[in-house]
Design an enzyme around this catalytic site. Structure first.
Site, PDB file in Angstrom:
ATOM      1  N   GLU A 138       5.782   8.245  -4.017  1.00  0.00           N
ATOM      2  CA  GLU A 138       4.342   8.244  -4.248  1.00  0.00           C
ATOM      3  C   GLU A 138       3.918   9.559  -4.891  1.00  0.00           C
ATOM      4  O   GLU A 138       4.453  10.610  -4.530  1.00  0.00           O
ATOM      5  CB  GLU A 138       3.597   8.034  -2.919  1.00  0.00           C
ATOM      6  CG  GLU A 138       3.907   6.689  -2.275  1.00  0.00           C
ATOM      7  CD  GLU A 138       3.153   6.462  -0.966  1.00  0.00           C
ATOM      8  OE1 GLU A 138       2.294   7.312  -0.612  1.00  0.00           O
ATOM      9  OE2 GLU A 138       3.421   5.457  -0.298  1.00  0.00           O
ATOM     10  N   HIS A 189      -1.900   3.686  -1.335  1.00  0.00           N
ATOM     11  CA  HIS A 189      -1.834   4.271   0.000  1.00  0.00           C
ATOM     12  C   HIS A 189      -3.239   4.553   0.536  1.00  0.00           C
ATOM     13  O   HIS A 189      -3.602   5.690   0.849  1.00  0.00           O
ATOM     14  CB  HIS A 189      -0.991   5.544   0.002  1.00  0.00           C
ATOM     15  CG  HIS A 189      -0.370   5.824   1.349  1.00  0.00           C
ATOM     16  ND1 HIS A 189       0.834   6.454   1.504  1.00  0.00           N
ATOM     17  CD2 HIS A 189      -0.792   5.536   2.607  1.00  0.00           C
ATOM     18  CE1 HIS A 189       1.132   6.563   2.792  1.00  0.00           C
ATOM     19  NE2 HIS A 189       0.139   6.003   3.480  1.00  0.00           N
ATOM     20  N   ASP A 238       0.823  -1.206   0.000  1.00  0.00           N
ATOM     21  CA  ASP A 238       0.000   0.000   0.000  1.00  0.00           C
ATOM     22  C   ASP A 238       0.857   1.257   0.000  1.00  0.00           C
ATOM     23  O   ASP A 238       0.334   2.355  -0.155  1.00  0.00           O
ATOM     24  CB  ASP A 238      -0.921  -0.004   1.230  1.00  0.00           C
ATOM     25  CG  ASP A 238      -1.952   1.122   1.206  1.00  0.00           C
ATOM     26  OD1 ASP A 238      -2.609   1.304   0.158  1.00  0.00           O
ATOM     27  OD2 ASP A 238      -2.102   1.822   2.234  1.00  0.00           O
TER      28      ASP A 238
END
Length: 323
Positions: A266, A285, A261
């Site tokens: 990111e 996430h 996750d």
């Protein structure tokens, strides 16, 4: 007064909380995509007085703070503010606040862990994709009952996972750098060595905090210890795992699979090799990302920004009490 609400990709901040009291006193601008480089962030945020982050999505470094002449206040949604250079902000007289911790946060992450674990064990994402193309049954699943669940980090969240493991009839073991057999037993697990956790667990889930000490904690040596039938789950932070070593391990099918996750960078790059592997379950996430939690984060953000506008900032973490 201008307020930047950062990294609100789905523009949910204005839906889950009432910002009207602030909108009457300041201009609110929502940024629905990552600002990327420090240079782009500096250019985009130069005319803002207040920055409101969503958790740790965007780092606010000393360099960036130095390039924002109007900046007076940084509000971090969530407990942790590792990505904010609070000391550099204090030197400029910029207050940094965080929002309160809410019990639903850990519950949301724990629920996702079990979703990911069951997805791995029963091949749910792959079978779903193939069913949509007219296919029928491609792999046998794995039963959780009787399997060994290794928890890396037995804090509050790890203990929630331990209780879930007991519910599923799993043999729950744990290790972390500060864990003792007594603490493990109190947290619902049996203490084992680091080597045993990786070598003997059927499922390993990571719940240590990210720090300099835990960066790369799960690397090639640890992955090499894992059984070919074992699965790895990470909902903590990306840098805790050596991502290159994990990709190599998954490509070689040295472990059965992984569910992730969180990532080193990111959002995950569109061409990242993890996206092309069929033995990994990927989520963007989502651990804390529920309506319940976002209502708490942004509701508290409104209260904190109001307090700052009134000249009485609350929950300040870097010692700056006045604007």
């Amino acid at each position: 007064m201008r307020i930047a609400v950062l990294d609100d990709y789905l523009r949910v901040s204005q839906q889950v909380a009432d910002w009207s009291s602030i909108a009457a006193r300041a201009e609110i601008v929502v940024f629905d995509e990552p600002l990327g480089t420090q240079e782009r962030a500096a250019a985009a945020l130069a005319d803002f007085d207040i920055l409101c982050t969503l958790r740790e999505r965007m780092p606010i470094s000393r360099m960036l703070i130095g390039q924002l002449p109007r900046l007076k206040y940084i509000l971090v949604t969530g407990k942790r503010f590792d990505q904010i250079d609070a000391e550099a902000a204090a030197e400029r007289g910029i207050a940094v606040s965080n929002t309160r911790v809410d019990g639903r946060g850990g519950g949301a992450v724990a629920e996702l862990v079990w979703g990911l674990m069951l997805s791995l064990a029963r091949n749910i994402p792959r079978e779903d994709r193939l069913m949509r193309h007219g296919e029928w049954q491609h792999a046998m699943g794995t039963t959780l009952k009787g399997k060994r669940l290794g928890i890396l980090g037995l804090g509050g969240l790890g203990q929630q996972i331990a209780r879930g493991g007991a519910f599923f009839g799993m043999d729950v073991v744990a290790w972390s750098q500060n864990l003792t057999p007594e603490k493990a037993e109190a947290g619902g697990a049996r203490y084992v060595s680091r080597e045993a956790l990786f070598a003997e667990s059927d499922f390993i889930t990571i719940h240590v905090a990210w720090s300099e000490r835990t960066t790369g904690l799960v690397g090639a040596p640890e992955l090499a210890l894992m059984k070919p039938s074992a699965f790895l789950i990470n909902t903590a932070r990306g840098p805790i795992i050596d991502e290159q070593a994990l990709v190599a391990t998954l490509r070689a099918r040295s472990i059965a699979g992984a569910a992730l996750d969180v990532y080193w960078q990111e959002p995950l790059a569109a061409d990242h090799p993890l996206r092309s592997l069929d033995n990994v379950v990927l989520t963007p996430h989502l651990g804390y990302f529920t309506r319940d939690m976002l209502q708490v984060y942004y509701g508290d953000a409104v209260l904190a920004i109001e307090a700052f506008l009134d000249g009485k900032p609350i929950d300040v973490v870097n010692g700056v009490k006045r604007r």
